[in-house]
Scaffold this motif. Sequence first.
Motif, short mmCIF file in Angstrom:
data_model
loop_
_atom_site.label_atom_id
_atom_site.label_comp_id
_atom_site.label_asym_id
_atom_site.label_seq_id
_atom_site.Cartn_x
_atom_site.Cartn_y
_atom_site.Cartn_z
N LEU A 21 0.85 -1.18 0.00
CA LEU A 21 0.00 0.00 0.00
C LEU A 21 0.89 1.23 0.00
O LEU A 21 1.65 1.45 0.94
CB LEU A 21 -0.92 0.01 1.23
N ARG A 23 1.13 5.46 -0.33
CA ARG A 23 0.36 6.68 -0.12
C ARG A 23 0.50 7.60 -1.34
O ARG A 23 1.41 7.44 -2.16
CB ARG A 23 0.87 7.42 1.11
N LYS A 24 -0.37 8.56 -1.44
CA LYS A 24 -0.19 9.62 -2.43
C LYS A 24 1.16 10.28 -2.18
O LYS A 24 1.48 10.64 -1.05
CB LYS A 24 -1.32 10.65 -2.29
N ASP A 81 -3.68 7.09 -3.15
CA ASP A 81 -3.35 5.85 -2.47
C ASP A 81 -3.41 4.71 -3.48
O ASP A 81 -4.36 4.61 -4.27
CB ASP A 81 -4.33 5.57 -1.33
N TYR A 153 1.72 3.66 5.11
CA TYR A 153 1.06 4.44 6.15
C TYR A 153 1.64 4.10 7.52
O TYR A 153 1.87 4.96 8.36
CB TYR A 153 -0.45 4.19 6.13
#
Length: 299
Positions: A21, A23-24, A81, A153
């Motif tokens: 995952l 993040r932006k 994301d 994150y």
Amino acid sequence: MLYINFSCPPLPHLIVGGNSLFRKGDIHERRVLNHTFDLIFVFTGALYLEENGQKFSVEPGQFLILPPDTLHKGYKPCAADTAFSWIHFYTTGSYSFSESPISYVSTKMNKHKYYKKDTFYISLPQYGTIDKSFHDVLKSLMDDISQVKIDKYQNEKLFYSSTISQIQYQQLFLKILTLFCDSNERSEEKDVAAEIYDLFTLNYQQNFTLNELAAQYAFHPAHIIRCVKNKYGISPLQLLLSIRLNKAKQLLADRDKSVNGIAASVGFSDTSYFCKQFKKATGMTPVEYRKSIAPVKSE
């Protein structure tokens, strides 16, 4: 499109799978993986990757395979994301690159082939799209082989022990490869089916036979049926019927047009047959349908 062709045996084998995952604003690292293919499939967001100077935008439903011993890196940060799964795999056999897949040509079995498998090829498109209907299956398979979780994150990389046998891991991996191998064939099927849909939409007044379609698109009739069914869930002739009936619905809104005239204008030579098919599809006769969408105005 570039294809990666694996000469088999031996079969490619799974090293490890994982989920990530980003993040932006996160960007994929710059690296060279020795003796390791990196297969990436994006579920949400987008990854922007460059491999040996070629740039790829890998968006939801798309995949990219990065070959070993080549420099790859993110060329711009994620705009949102981004969740993706990845697989590291390799082969101890040979592999090559080509602009078209290597087709398997089956040869007749004989007594000299009892003890040795003929060479065959697994041809994987380097970059492509998986049909949305297979995303849930693919995610389940990816999750089953995942032993690494990277979460930007939480700024953590978690490792998990094997929960199934190695032979089961390899079986799941080969199922995943099958989806990617088939993605090119499904793309071809979609193109043929879409072309037939466009043909019918523009020429719905005409009659078509399966043999005529097969000749026009240079495919066996059974392949034509499979292409259309895979995309639209119905046969080619059922698709033509559906297009005709939808056009008839539009024309029924005009009370100045007779049912007989509408039937003829959408390709039916027999009005009774038209009415029968219309009621079967809508649950109403053409006259009843007309009343439901264009009631008579009272004076």
